[in-house]
Design a protein around this motif. Structure first.
Motif, mmCIF file in Angstrom:
data_model
loop_
_atom_site.group_PDB
_atom_site.id
_atom_site.type_symbol
_atom_site.label_atom_id
_atom_site.label_comp_id
_atom_site.label_asym_id
_atom_site.label_seq_id
_atom_site.Cartn_x
_atom_site.Cartn_y
_atom_site.Cartn_z
ATOM 1 N N LEU A 22 -19.468 18.528 82.517
ATOM 2 C CA LEU A 22 -20.530 18.159 83.453
ATOM 3 C C LEU A 22 -20.947 19.349 84.308
ATOM 4 C CD1 LEU A 22 -19.272 14.653 84.604
ATOM 5 C CD2 LEU A 22 -21.549 15.106 83.666
ATOM 6 N N CYS A 23 -20.004 20.250 84.601
ATOM 7 C CA CYS A 23 -20.335 21.400 85.445
ATOM 8 C C CYS A 23 -21.327 22.344 84.763
ATOM 9 C CB CYS A 23 -19.074 22.151 85.862
ATOM 10 S SG CYS A 23 -18.250 23.019 84.524
ATOM 11 N N LEU A 24 -21.507 22.198 83.448
ATOM 12 C CA LEU A 24 -22.442 23.046 82.716
ATOM 13 C C LEU A 24 -23.868 22.500 82.748
ATOM 14 C CD1 LEU A 24 -20.227 23.855 79.593
ATOM 15 C CD2 LEU A 24 -20.396 25.109 81.754
ATOM 16 N N ILE A 25 -24.026 21.278 83.252
ATOM 17 C CA ILE A 25 -25.356 20.694 83.412
ATOM 18 C C ILE A 25 -25.957 21.240 84.710
ATOM 19 C CG2 ILE A 25 -26.657 18.560 83.716
ATOM 20 C CD1 ILE A 25 -25.502 18.675 80.990
ATOM 21 N N GLU A 57 -32.613 22.492 75.054
ATOM 22 C CA GLU A 57 -33.909 22.790 75.643
ATOM 23 C C GLU A 57 -33.987 22.145 77.022
ATOM 24 O OE1 GLU A 57 -36.487 24.619 74.592
ATOM 25 O OE2 GLU A 57 -35.273 25.310 72.882
ATOM 26 N N PRO A 58 -34.598 22.797 78.002
ATOM 27 C CA PRO A 58 -34.724 22.176 79.331
ATOM 28 C C PRO A 58 -35.480 20.854 79.244
ATOM 29 C CG PRO A 58 -35.307 24.503 79.405
ATOM 30 C CD PRO A 58 -35.191 24.152 77.956
ATOM 31 N N GLY A 80 -30.966 10.382 75.634
ATOM 32 C CA GLY A 80 -30.729 11.030 74.351
ATOM 33 C C GLY A 80 -30.314 12.478 74.501
ATOM 34 N N TRP A 81 -30.908 13.159 75.473
ATOM 35 C CA TRP A 81 -30.585 14.568 75.736
ATOM 36 C C TRP A 81 -29.119 14.698 76.145
ATOM 37 C CZ3 TRP A 81 -29.037 17.837 79.678
ATOM 38 C CH2 TRP A 81 -29.416 19.175 79.612
ATOM 39 N N LEU A 82 -28.688 13.870 77.091
ATOM 40 C CA LEU A 82 -27.296 13.905 77.536
ATOM 41 C C LEU A 82 -26.333 13.503 76.430
ATOM 42 C CD1 LEU A 82 -27.746 12.289 81.069
ATOM 43 C CD2 LEU A 82 -27.082 14.661 80.619
ATOM 44 N N SER A 83 -26.719 12.506 75.657
ATOM 45 C CA SER A 83 -25.843 12.026 74.575
ATOM 46 C C SER A 83 -25.632 13.102 73.522
ATOM 47 C CB SER A 83 -26.438 10.761 73.940
ATOM 48 O OG SER A 83 -26.571 9.721 74.890
ATOM 49 N N ARG A 84 -26.678 13.872 73.240
ATOM 50 C CA ARG A 84 -26.531 14.960 72.267
ATOM 51 C C ARG A 84 -25.620 16.050 72.817
ATOM 52 N NH1 ARG A 84 -31.992 13.879 71.727
ATOM 53 N NH2 ARG A 84 -32.599 15.650 73.035
ATOM 54 N N PHE A 85 -25.746 16.337 74.098
ATOM 55 C CA PHE A 85 -24.925 17.405 74.691
ATOM 56 C C PHE A 85 -23.445 17.019 74.712
ATOM 57 C CE2 PHE A 85 -22.927 19.461 78.410
ATOM 58 C CZ PHE A 85 -23.096 20.790 78.038
ATOM 59 N N PHE A 86 -23.130 15.774 75.119
ATOM 60 C CA PHE A 86 -21.735 15.363 75.246
ATOM 61 C C PHE A 86 -21.162 14.782 73.954
ATOM 62 C CE2 PHE A 86 -23.064 15.031 79.786
ATOM 63 C CZ PHE A 86 -22.186 15.979 80.279
ATOM 64 N N LEU A 128 -28.557 8.687 82.380
ATOM 65 C CA LEU A 128 -28.744 9.215 83.720
ATOM 66 C C LEU A 128 -29.336 8.102 84.568
ATOM 67 C CD1 LEU A 128 -28.627 11.816 85.502
ATOM 68 C CD2 LEU A 128 -31.072 12.077 85.019
ATOM 69 N N ILE A 129 -28.687 7.810 85.685
ATOM 70 C CA ILE A 129 -29.196 6.775 86.576
ATOM 71 C C ILE A 129 -29.370 7.349 87.969
ATOM 72 C CG2 ILE A 129 -28.170 4.882 85.245
ATOM 73 C CD1 ILE A 129 -25.968 4.692 87.294
ATOM 74 N N LYS A 130 -30.271 6.733 88.743
ATOM 75 C CA LYS A 130 -30.585 7.208 90.097
ATOM 76 C C LYS A 130 -30.441 6.055 91.072
ATOM 77 C CE LYS A 130 -34.145 9.658 92.771
ATOM 78 N NZ LYS A 130 -34.243 8.765 93.936
ATOM 79 N N GLN A 131 -29.924 6.352 92.243
ATOM 80 C CA GLN A 131 -29.811 5.339 93.279
ATOM 81 C C GLN A 131 -31.213 4.866 93.679
ATOM 82 O OE1 GLN A 131 -27.479 6.561 96.627
ATOM 83 N NE2 GLN A 131 -27.906 4.725 97.808
ATOM 84 N N SER A 132 -31.379 3.561 93.735
ATOM 85 C CA SER A 132 -32.686 3.010 94.103
ATOM 86 C C SER A 132 -33.035 3.392 95.535
ATOM 87 C CB SER A 132 -32.677 1.487 93.961
ATOM 88 O OG SER A 132 -32.498 1.111 92.620
ATOM 89 N N SER A 133 -34.307 3.707 95.745
ATOM 90 C CA SER A 133 -34.736 4.164 97.066
ATOM 91 C C SER A 133 -34.641 3.075 98.122
ATOM 92 C CB SER A 133 -36.167 4.688 96.987
ATOM 93 O OG SER A 133 -37.024 3.669 96.474
ATOM 94 N N ASP A 134 -34.702 1.807 97.712
ATOM 95 C CA ASP A 134 -34.634 0.721 98.685
ATOM 96 C C ASP A 134 -33.216 0.190 98.887
ATOM 97 O OD1 ASP A 134 -34.342 -0.364 96.202
ATOM 98 O OD2 ASP A 134 -35.836 -1.952 96.452
#
Length: 884
Positions: A634-637, A656-657, A692-698, A704-710
């Motif tokens: 994970l530290c390489l991400i 690829e970025p 898919g990008w993360l799954s290929r790397f690992f 990837l999930i993000k905390q909801s703003s509300d």
């Protein structure tokens, strides 16, 4: 022998000498069966892992799972309450398993009945609720519920049921039972009243002490009584811990009730246990509730219910977990095939425990002080009195206990799995550790609860470390554990691979044992020790103080590295430094939890901390947050936030970025629930593209999930004096606080502690930037003294005020090089040795107040004004005057 130098090139085999020196025969392995092949074939997943928590849960073999899966794939198993062909197959298979269980415990259906439960705890609850308790009255003193104080929590918890029916509860200490006078058999009484129940463990889950099975017959016959009271005594033998590594013959030791959990024996399935009920005692049990399958007949319109005649069917409410029951058949088959039976397991596991106990008991520091304190009621003389369990605490050279949480973290660095705490056995924990009832209550007031990592309170331990062996445990496991103890407490070189022992000296040992490595360490007393493997001049006890003598990290820095100051430059509330002494040197944002840092020179603040800090996290296919503990890569991400374009650009080696928008699309967002540090948080999935990008790397499914703003997450951590800061503060996906600050002076001191001499004689240091990155702080500042930040109550950076919540208790993540993902335990180990037995580094910060009506920023170069705890009120007044 001790004191004799070994011949050049010859390393005596410690284990062989241990066996030869023993007055009684010890058996290692399973006869002609190769233990090494067993491990490779059946437990390949253990490669590189030392699993020593078999008393918690043993491990299932590959063949059991393969055989069970094949069975399920080839047969149709229906609900056993139905009458069709598949259901009858299930019913008959389950009944066959009941017979197999009884045979395993040396008895038959004529004497015992198997009632399947959700585990041994559910079996204990069943007895508590169904036993015919008699409340005290004019004609009877009432029933008594007695239990050994060295009992599992689930046994002690039965007293809540008995209290509800006004039945007295009597805890009995082990020493009282052992000193109880034997009496003549009680006079025959066809129906004595009232009935009493005595519960005790066959094996303590705290210390591994095995209590006499003879107590069963002595208590039931009246020759021994836990308490002097008229009536008939029944005995519940808690066998859950015992039967995992020992045979239990119920034809000899006829307890009335015997709860067991099958994962303790087989490792799989979990969540399945049984209550073995003596058929002579079964009619006593009363049923109040009835569920599906337990009724022979009942009416829905009136109170009419007839239970089934079979004891098992009467108490197995609903449909049992029949597929798990079928799995037991394959567990028995595998166990018999691999080991030859429980007696072999009993001998093998005890041999490993006895060897390890002897080695640990022999360990001494150069000053003669013991390295460990073992909690045991025996000298490990026989498997009759001791199970394959060792409970202990590690000590420093002055005799102070090292907290079990720290030992657990250190063991994890060596991939050694142990258990820590009180192991759901407060009674034994109190007795062995000398913890009074008042201290338990005091510890609770201090915030310590069962199962947490609060290991020391006022220097006193709240629990211990426990290792336990299973049937697949090997000498290599024991010696790897002993190397870990020696490496971390005595001599760092012992953590390196040791030369293999010379084969052919074991005298009849299995061939796989003959090439085990010796485990050198310190010897403390006469007689043969498992540590006697090196020439005399290479033993730790015969040398000068070890290379890892702890040097306190609190030592002052050399004069050349300090900021010179005059009395006139000192400011009230500033700990001994001038206003220019403390400056922000670096700022780091970590957009994705556990991923690489994004360094900035000026960054906006939000109500959760630095804007977008730990707003995202990577989760596995089950929605579980990944950290560098499980996935160091994970530290390489590398995420970088572009505030103008409102995107986060993510890079990784060989990829690829990829860009992710900073804010969610409310119309498309897939809302999901996740957990961070036991807090449930509302998040949304960032989409299939980044997944898919993360799954290929690992190389495995990830999202990837993000905390909801509300969604607002509030801190749990105690906030000291300013409680309002915690009540109003909100967190991102951080562990405990909005910010983490570290002091460069503290890092410099640690760097010096880690210095080594290279082959060219020059001192080699961990690079400063590499060390800083390991601690994953948001704010880096330069200070005047190492660890001065831990004495602060708060800081001000310009007009921004922050409260210091306390030190950051470090985990194994600081062992990971953030540039490469490689592990190195030196940093954690050095902190463990030097920081007063607590691995603290850096401090947590929280906003004291924050006005976001206008943009707020943190910047590199800003002055930091620290406030000492004792000067906080005075400093607040000065600060308010300055602002006004």
């Amino acid at each position: 022998m001790a004191g004799e130098a070994a011949q050049p090139g010859v390393e005596p085999l410690a284990f062989a000498r241990f066996l030869d020196s023993s007055p009684q025969p010890f058996i290692y392995g399973y006869g002609g069966r190769s233990l090494r092949e067993l491990r490779e074939r059946e437990f390949g997943r253990l490669a590189g892992t030392v699993y020593l928590d078999h008393a918690g849960a043993t491990l299932f073999p590959q063949s059991q799972l393969t055989s069970f899966t094949k069975d399920l794939m080839e047969n149709v198993y229906g609900n056993p309450h139905s009458q069709n062909i598949s259901s009858k197959l299930t019913y008959e298979t389950v009944e066959q398993v009941r017979h197999r269980i009884l045979a395993h415990f040396g008895t038959t259906p004529e004497d015992y009945t198997v009632i399947f439960t959700a585990g041994s705890t559910a079996a204990l609850k069943l007895v508590a609720e169904a036993f015919p308790w008699v409340s005290p009255g004019p004609e009877s003193s009432g029933s008594l519920f007695c239990y050994l104080t060295d009992s599992h929590t689930s046994v002690v918890g039965m007293r809540k049921v008995t209290a509800a029916v006004n039945v007295a509860c009597v805890p009995v200490r082990p020493e009282d039972m052992r000193s109880a006078e034997k009496q003549d058999a009680a006079a025959a009484d066809p129906d004595p009243q009232p009935p009493h129940l005595f519960c005790y463990p066959a094996q303590s889950n705290f210390s591994g002490t095995r209590y006499p099975l003879s107590w069963i017959g002595e208590v039931k016959s009246g020759r021994m009584r836990p308490v002097s009271a008229p009536g008939r005594w029944y005995v519940l033998l808690d066998a859950a811990a015992y039967v995992g590594t020992s045979p239990l013959d119920l034809s000899v030791h006829q307890a009335d009730f015997v709860p067991v959990s099958f994962y303790k024996i087989f490792g799989f399935p979990t969540g399945l246990g049984a209550l073995l009920v003596n058929n002579r005692s079964a009619p006593l049990l009363r049923k109040t509730y009835f569920g599906g399958g337990t009724a022979a007949a009942y009416l829905a319109g009136e109170d009419f219910y007839i239970p089934r005649e079979s004891v098992a069917e009467r108490f197995e409410d609903g449909t049992i977990s029949f597929l798990d029951v079928i799995a037991l058949k394959h567990g028995f088959d595998a166990l018999e095939h691999l080991t030859g039976g429980m007696e072999n397991i009993r001998q093998h596991t005890f041999t490993l425990a006895r060897y390890t106990y002897a080695a640990l008991a022999a360990l001494r520091y150069p000053n003669g002080a013991p390295v460990v304190r073992i909690y045991s009621d025996s000298e490990f003389s026989s498997p009759d009195v001791q199970g394959p369990v060792i409970s202990f605490n590690m000590l420093d050279a002055e005799g102070h206990i090292i907290g079990y949480s720290q030992v657990d973290k250190m063991a994890s660095l060596y991939n050694i799995h142990v258990r820590t705490g009180c192991f759901c056995n407060t009674g034994a924990c109190q007795r062995h550790l000398g913890i009074s009832d008042e201290m338990v209550k005091k510890h609770l007031q201090a915030g310590h609860v069962c199962g947490d990592d609060v290991d020391l309170i006022d220097g006193q331990p709240t629990g211990s470390v426990r290792i336990s062996f299973g049937y697949m445990s090997t000498l290599e496991d024991a010696q790897a554990f002993l190397r870990f103890i020696a490496a971390t407490r005595l001599h760092p070189s012992l953590s390196q691979p040791l030369p293999a022992a010379t084969p052919g000296q074991a005298g009849g040992l299995p061939a796989e044992v003959e090439d085990q490595t010796a485990v050198p360490a310190t010897l403390h007393r006469g007689g043969l020790s498992p540590w006697e493997d090196l020439p005399t001049d290479s033993r730790v006890w015969n040398s000068s103080p070890t290379a890892v003598d702890a040097v306190a990290l609190h030592a002052p820095l050399p004069e050349a590295t300090r900021t010179q100051e005059s009395p006139s430059e000192k400011t009230a509330g500033t700990p001994g430094g001038d206003l220019g002494s403390h400056v922000v040197t670096n700022l780091f944002v970590y957009p994705i939890k556990s991923c690489a840092a994004f360094e900035v020179t000026r960054w906006p603040l939000g109500n959760q901390g630095l804007l977008y800090d730990r707003s995202w996290m990577v989760v596995n296919h089950n929605g579980i947050c990944l950290s560098q503990k499980q996935e160091p890569r994970l530290c390489l991400i590398q995420p970088v936030i572009d505030l103008q374009r409102r995107v986060m650009v993510i890079r990784a080696p060989g990829m690829e970025p990829i860009e992710v928008p900073l804010e969610e699309n409310s119309k498309r967002a897939q809302i999901c629930q996740s957990k961070v540090c036991a807090d449930r948080v509302t998040t949304y999935d960032c989409g299939e593209k980044i997944s898919g990008w993360l799954s290929r790397f690992f190389g495995r499914p990830c999202h990837l999930i993000k905390q909801s703003s509300d969604f607002q997450r509030n801190p749990r951590r105690r906030c000291g004096k300013d409680q309002s800061a915690c009540t109003t503060a909100v967190l991102s996906l951080v562990n405990e606080a909005q910010y983490l600050l570290i002091n460069r002076s503290s890092v410099l001191e640690l760097q010096r502690q880690l210095s080594t001499s290279g082959e060219n004689g020059k001192e080699e240091l961990f690079p400063m930037t590499e060390l800083i990155s390991r601690f994953r702080a948001n704010i880096i500042m330069n200070g005047t003294r190492a660890f001065e930040e831990e004495k602060w109550d708060g800081i001000s950076v310009g007009s921004l005020c922050f409260q210091v919540l306390g030190p950051c208790h470090r985990c194994q993540m600081i062992c990971i090089n953030q540039q490469t993902g490689q592990r190195n335990q030196d940093v954690f180990q050095k902190l463990s040795e030097s920081r007063e037995r607590k691995v603290n580094f850096g401090v947590y910060l929280m906003h004291s107040s924050l006005d976001l009506s206008s943009p707020c920023y943190l910047s590199v170069g800003s002055q930091v004004l620290p406030v000492l705890k004792e000067n906080i009120e005075h400093h607040d007044e000065k600060h308010q005057d300055a602002l006004s």
